[in-house]
Design an enzyme around this catalytic site. Structure first.
Site, PDB file in Angstrom:
ATOM      1  N   GLU A 228      47.627  32.685   3.353  1.00  0.00           N
ATOM      2  CA  GLU A 228      47.357  33.281   2.044  1.00  0.00           C
ATOM      3  C   GLU A 228      46.103  32.688   1.423  1.00  0.00           C
ATOM      4  O   GLU A 228      45.941  31.460   1.365  1.00  0.00           O
ATOM      5  CB  GLU A 228      48.554  33.015   1.116  1.00  0.00           C
ATOM      6  CG  GLU A 228      48.503  33.765  -0.187  1.00  0.00           C
ATOM      7  CD  GLU A 228      48.714  35.267  -0.023  1.00  0.00           C
ATOM      8  OE1 GLU A 228      49.643  35.677   0.694  1.00  0.00           O
ATOM      9  OE2 GLU A 228      47.933  36.040  -0.608  1.00  0.00           O
ATOM     10  N   ASP A 251      48.556  37.809   4.723  1.00  0.00           N
ATOM     11  CA  ASP A 251      48.979  38.714   3.654  1.00  0.00           C
ATOM     12  C   ASP A 251      47.797  39.478   3.057  1.00  0.00           C
ATOM     13  O   ASP A 251      47.915  40.660   2.732  1.00  0.00           O
ATOM     14  CB  ASP A 251      49.653  37.841   2.588  1.00  0.00           C
ATOM     15  CG  ASP A 251      50.208  38.630   1.443  1.00  0.00           C
ATOM     16  OD1 ASP A 251      50.756  39.713   1.689  1.00  0.00           O
ATOM     17  OD2 ASP A 251      50.093  38.162   0.296  1.00  0.00           O
ATOM     18  N   ASN A 392      42.184  40.938  -8.098  1.00  0.00           N
ATOM     19  CA  ASN A 392      42.977  40.096  -8.994  1.00  0.00           C
ATOM     20  C   ASN A 392      42.201  38.849  -9.391  1.00  0.00           C
ATOM     21  O   ASN A 392      41.314  38.429  -8.647  1.00  0.00           O
ATOM     22  CB  ASN A 392      44.266  39.650  -8.279  1.00  0.00           C
ATOM     23  CG  ASN A 392      45.132  40.830  -7.906  1.00  0.00           C
ATOM     24  OD1 ASN A 392      45.378  41.705  -8.702  1.00  0.00           O
ATOM     25  ND2 ASN A 392      45.583  40.842  -6.665  1.00  0.00           N
TER      26      ASN A 392
END
Ligand SMILES: NC(=O)C1=CN([C@@H]2O[C@H](COP(=O)(O)OP(=O)(O)OC[C@H]3O[C@@H](n4cnc5c(N)ncnc54)[C@H](OP(=O)(O)O)[C@@H]3O)[C@@H](O)[C@H]2O)C=CC1
Ligand SMILES: CC(=O)C(=O)O
Ligand SMILES: [Mg+2]
Length: 531
Positions: A228, A251, A392
């Protein structure tokens, strides 16, 4: 007293009279016995009085450290309200302030000083880990290198595993590989808790991560390891190095691909188009962009396109402009999309006008890059333009939900990486939902663990994408939602897990024969937060 201080066993004021008697707790608690429901209500009441999301994050973290079952009860029952605090966007701020808000450690910190002793150190973890989320903190959301502060991300991801898919918290191990940081601000921050040195690189980095991988697999046999928020120069390399020999996935590359593809399927149910006919332009050409594009290409091929045709329907714009054939110095992951016969294009709006995309997908962490001009151009070109602003946290989103609807006269089929509130425009209310891998990884992980699969394959992510898309109802689409409502996430995760486990059984990757009822197998392993 030990019991009251163990978050996995503590029930606080909910210990019953007989438990208090039997466990030596009399006198250690106020006399009134509360139900879990009352405790949860009290938590929410307190939480809602806190003025900032960061304070809410700290309060929830403290609860997590005090009483795990109550923490997950509150998260599961209030997922719409709590997920934005323990996950994006607030987790991004929490990582930036990690040293400042630090109270108790969670997870494991393996630093480059531990070289040669990683297996020994992993034995200090007191639980039987079956799922590790690991980062080296170099690309935390769109916020860049946050070094050891990146720990907030594995912690947040694993909280969602337990809340959204019922992976037992005891099986979950968040890990930071602290290989230093190149973030000057952190290196000079008195509260920074990581190594105060520059990042390890090259062979020293590779052999350190390799020692970790071997040690983790030896200490926790069969463990699923999720990579990640590694920077892309490490992410692609690690995935390719380990994916055929170990139970791993990335991911940001694979999970993101599945959620984006599911969103495209939903959008096409509204517009009536076929995936094979779309022209998709990505802003960004890194992990998320090429991960999504690769899965989209596979899905287009499943609809009958030849690979070359499918590839040519996907275009990438990176920090140097449109990725085209013949451009110097392109990294390996971009080469599939470096199409010949297209003149160089320097900026996104010119690329839109040149390529006339039906969909734009923002994954470059450039906040506001989908300007009103970009959105209006998409609305000119398409009756129902697909606009995914997936970066994000919210500060990095390519556009807000409101702008996406406003500048396309309410015609955009929109998804966002971080949450946005519903938008009302000309009397119609749109409910945008998150195109975030959080819809995918919990179910994928649960399916892999339940089937005890040896590997995690792209076919599993394809199955996850189709399953997620199948969970979207007409009523969702009617209000502009391309994903199911978050409160349905455990039901969605069961379906994804069953689809993933099916692949594992069919491909001979699972440990043992397929059961008669894969869904029941998955459900039997789910953690329910109660006393
Ligand atoms: N919604 C979700 O589920 C997910 C969202 N994300 C978000 O996506 C973003 C990117 O993540 P990821 O792909 O892993 O990161 P990468 O670093 O791998 O990729 C970023 C890409 O953006 C490009 N870029 C940077 N600046 C510009 C610019 N000014 N114009 C055009 N392109 C630019 C980079 O170009 P170059 O190659 O030239 O350096 C690179 O190709 C992050 O914000 C992350 O939070 C990521 C995963 C999941
Ligand atoms: C969602 C996610 O994984 C990211 O933004 O990196
Ligand atoms: Mg990520």
């Amino acid at each position: 007293m030990t019991l009251l201080r163990d978050p996995l066993l503590n029930k606080g004021t909910a210990f019953t009279e007989s438990e208090r008697e039997a466990l030596g707790l009399r006198g250690l608690l106020p006399p009134c016995v509360l139900t879990m429901e009352t405790q949860a209500q009290r938590v929410l009441t307190n939480l809602r009085t806190l003025p900032t999301d960061l304070e809410k994050y700290v309060a929830l973290n403290a609860l997590h450290d005090r009483n795990e079952a109550l923490f997950f009860r509150v998260v599961v029952d209030n997922i719409d309200e709590i997920q934005p605090i323990i996950y994006t966007p607030t987790v991004g701020l929490a990582c930036q302030k990690y040293g400042l808000i630090f109270q108790r450690p969670r997870g494991m910190f393996i630093s480059s000083r531990d070289r040669g002793q990683i297996a020994e150190i992993l034995k200090n973890w007191p639980y039987p880990a079956k799922l590790i989320v690991v980062t080296d903190g170099e690309r935390i959301l769109g916020l860049g290198d946050l070094g050891a502060n990146g720990m907030g991300i594995p912690v947040g991801k694993l909280s969602l595993y337990s809340a959204c898919a019922g992976v037992h918290p005891e099986l979950c191990l968040p890990i930071v590989l602290d290989v230093g940081t190149n973030n000057e601000e952190l290196l000079n921050d008195p509260y920074y808790l990581g190594l105060r040195e520059r990042r390890l690189t090259g062979e020293a980095y590779d052999s350190f991560v390799d020692e970790f991988m071997q040690a983790a697999r030896k200490t926790f046999p069969g463990v699923l390891i999720q990579f990640e928020d590694f920077a892309n120069h490490s992410a692609f390399k690690l995935l390719h190095k380990y994916r055929d020999e170990a139970c791993v996935f990335n991911d940001d590359i694979q999970g993101t691909a599945a959620v984006a593809l599911a969103g495209l399927f939903s959008a096409l149910r509204v517009s009536g188009g076929k995936l094979r006919d779309q022209r998709i332009l990505f802003l960004g050409a890194g992990e998320a962009a090429t991960g999504i594009a690769d899965l989209v290409v596979s899905a287009m091929m499943a609809e009958g396109l030849a690979e070359a045709e499918a590839l040519r329907r996907n275009w990438l714009v990176d920090s140097r402009g449109l990725v085209v054939g013949g451009r110097d110095g392109l990294s390996g992951h971009k080469l599939r999309y470096a199409h010949a016969g297209q003149a160089p294009v320097a900026d996104f709006i010119t690329a839109i006008n040149a390529l006339k995309p039906t969909a734009i997908i923002g994954v470059a962490a450039v906040g506001g890059a989908f300007t009103p001009e970009v959105l209006k151009a998409m609305a000119e070109l398409n009756e129902q333009p697909i606009v995914f602003a997936l970066s994000n946290p919210t500060s990095k989103a390519e556009c807000s939900a409101e702008d996406a609807y406003r500048y396309t006269e309410g015609r955009a089929l929109f998804a966002c990486g971080s949450p946005y509130d519903p938008v009302t425009l000309n009397g119609r209310t749109f409910v945008p939902r998150q195109g975030n891998n959080s819809y995918i990884f919990p179910g994928v992980g649960l399916g892999v663990i339940a089937s005890r699969s040896r590997l995690v394959t792209d076919e599993m992510f394809m199955a996850a994408a189709h399953t997620l898309a199948d969970c979207v109802g007409k009523e969702d689409l009617a209000q502009g939602s391309l994903y199911p409502a978050l409160p349905r996430i455990r039901e969605v995760s069961v379906r994804i897990a069953a689809a993933v486990a099916d692949v594992a059984f069919q491909r001979g990757l699972a440990d043992g024969p397929a059961p008669n009822d894969v869904k029941a197998l998955v459900q039997s392993q789910m953690y329910e937060p109660h006393y």
